[in-house]
Scaffold this active site. Structure first.
Site, short mmCIF file in Angstrom:
data_model
loop_
_atom_site.label_atom_id
_atom_site.label_comp_id
_atom_site.label_asym_id
_atom_site.label_seq_id
_atom_site.Cartn_x
_atom_site.Cartn_y
_atom_site.Cartn_z
N ARG A 1 1.02 -1.18 0.12
CA ARG A 1 0.34 0.11 -0.21
C ARG A 1 0.74 1.21 0.17
O ARG A 1 0.76 2.01 -0.66
CB ARG A 1 -0.77 0.05 1.25
CG ARG A 1 -2.18 -1.41 1.37
CD ARG A 1 -2.12 -1.48 0.04
NE ARG A 1 -3.12 -3.09 0.17
CZ ARG A 1 -3.68 -3.40 -1.20
NH1 ARG A 1 -3.56 -3.10 -2.34
NH2 ARG A 1 -4.38 -4.58 -1.23
N ASP B 1 -6.60 -2.05 4.64
CA ASP B 1 -5.78 -1.16 3.45
C ASP B 1 -6.17 0.05 3.47
O ASP B 1 -5.87 1.15 2.92
CB ASP B 1 -6.44 -2.11 2.35
CG ASP B 1 -5.21 -3.59 2.08
OD1 ASP B 1 -4.03 -3.52 2.84
OD2 ASP B 1 -5.10 -4.69 1.39
N1 ARG Z 1 -5.82 -9.17 5.69
C1 ARG Z 1 -4.28 -8.74 5.41
C2 ARG Z 1 -3.92 -7.59 5.23
O1 ARG Z 1 -4.40 -6.37 6.29
C3 ARG Z 1 -4.17 -8.84 3.73
C4 ARG Z 1 -5.95 -8.10 3.19
C5 ARG Z 1 -5.07 -8.50 1.56
N2 ARG Z 1 -6.80 -8.03 0.72
C6 ARG Z 1 -7.53 -8.83 0.83
N3 ARG Z 1 -8.77 -8.38 -0.52
N4 ARG Z 1 -7.92 -10.37 -0.03
O2 ARG Z 1 -2.44 -7.40 4.83
#
Ligand code: ARG
Length: 412
Positions: free
Chosen positions: A98, A127
């Site tokens: 990110r 995110d």
């Molecule tokens: N839970 C993980 C994090 O917050 C992965 C999130 C990834 N997003 C997805 N759409 N799978 O870093």
């Protein structure tokens, strides 16, 4: 942009939600949309196809940033130096992508004269926080908007919109998973995985083969320079190449499958599946090289710093002052983390079988029980006498107060 419409830079993946978001943001806000697709090694579609789709969906500009080397060198390598595993298991796959994506969004906002940055995250995850905190850390003047969260762009609305406007994108109501992937790994959530008793099925995985019936063991020698892999089996590699090669080789052995219930920044516990074969194998090798080359007190302290570093990065603090200061600490610890690690990759495990380093602190003559022993054992007597003194005083007091430790009857 004197007279023209306001512009928004959208983090574009090429998928359904962000494709619909282009027209949706236009309709809901009157702004023009500039689509930016950032290549962090997610693979899949050709990035030029993705770019053309953004234009076909109504973007006024579309732009692809190849951030693969930058991501590997400036984001994955710091995570490797920190042996970063959130809650002892998750190698921060999405969390480190990110900030780099945000950097390119901000750059594009400046270049195309946008006032706002948009992303496709929901209002429930980490995110959204990572994007918005990263963006505001670099460009406090920019506004942010999340169409899924702020403009009621639900999945059903997106599918209907795409069909109605004949957008060049596959619309299906039964893709069960939400997936985020890059060269450091892959994250899979939702669908039947939301029942935390349900085991992951085979179709969940893509970077790794089933470790149950692995191919023959694969022996690899990884050379590190100051904490960074620079050669594999004697061949020089860039950080990106090191990760890619280890993804391939460790992935074939089913290494790096992770199934965990994780604490999100927003307070939710969520079930996540990850696969990060290269990251897990490289971290195992790096940790062992640290065991050989980092002085004991520094190593013990670094473990705590590593954990904190991982929490900060997980919690959207990539550009924060504390994270920056911990980076400086970690960088200092890597001074002597140079040498070779030999590992056997097999059946879901990366097992270290050898280490070799010019800057090793392992002294054969001190450690050996054979002849050549240079450790004077007679010193240990006095050392233990003094080291154990406070324990002895406390125990003697307990005895005086009738609270001596009971070790039971009989022969000791
Ligand atoms: N839970 C993980 C994090 O917050 C992965 C999130 C990834 N997003 C997805 N759409 N799978 O870093």
């Amino acid at each position: 942009m004197a007279q023209g419409k306001d512009r928004v830079v959208l983090a574009y993946s090429g998928g359904l939600d962000t494709s619909v978001a282009i027209g949706w943001i236009g309709e809901q806000t009157g702004m023009e949309v500039v689509a930016v697709a950032v290549d962090v090694g997610q693979g899949g579609e050709d990035m030029q196809v993705v770019r053309q789709r953004a234009l076909d969906c109504g973007a006024v500009e579309a732009y692809v940033a190849d951030a693969r080397d930058e991501f590997a060198t400036e984001y994955c390598m710091p995570a490797l130096k920190a042996n970063a595993l959130y809650q002892d298991s998750y190698p921060l796959v999405s969390a480190i992508s990110r900030p780099v994506i945000s950097k390119h969004l901000v750059r594009a906002a400046r270049q195309f004269g946008a006032t706002t940055v948009a992303h496709g995250c929901t209002g429930k995850g980490n995110d959204q926080v990572r994007f918005e905190v990263s963006i505001t850390s670099m460009a406090p003047d920019l506004k942010t908007i999340a169409p899924v969260r702020d403009l009621a762009l639900t999945r059903d609305v997106a599918i209907d919109y795409a069909n109605k406007h004949h957008l060049p994108i596959e619309t299906t109501r039964n893709n069960p998973f939400s997936i985020d992937q890059n060269v450091w790994g892959r994250a899979i959530e939702t669908g039947f995985l939301e029942d935390i008793w349900n085991a992951p099925t085979k179709d969940v995985y893509n970077y790794t083969d089933d470790p149950t019936y692995p191919p023959l063991p694969d022996e690899v020698v990884i050379h590190f320079e100051k904490g960074i892999p620079t050669a594999i089996d004697g061949r020089p590699v860039t950080p990106l190449e090191a990760i890619q090669e280890m993804n391939r080789r460790a992935g074939a052995q089913g290494i790096g499958r992770i199934d965990v219930v994780e604490d999100r920044l927003v307070g939710i516990k969520s079930r996540e599946i990850y696969e990060a074969p290269g990251a897990i194998a490289l971290i195992a090798a790096h940790k062992e090289l640290e065991n050989v080359t980092v002085e004991r007190e520094l190593a013990r302290y670094k473990k705590r710093v590593d954990e904190r570093w991982g929490e900060l990065v997980y919690d959207a603090q990539w550009f924060s002052p504390l994270k920056k200061a911990l980076d400086a600490f970690i960088e200092d610890t890597q001074e002597y983390v140079t040498g070779d690690i030999r590992m056997t990759l097999h059946g879901g495990r990366a097992t270290v079988t050898g280490r070799r380093s010019e800057s090793s602190l392992y002294d054969f003559n001190l450690a050996t029980y054979e002849t050549g022993d240079s450790f004077d054992q007679s010193y240990s007597r006095g050392f233990i006498e003094i080291y154990g003194l406070s324990a002895r005083l406390a125990a003697a007091r307990d005895v005086r107060f009738g609270k001596g430790l009971q070790v039971g009857e009989g022969s000791l």
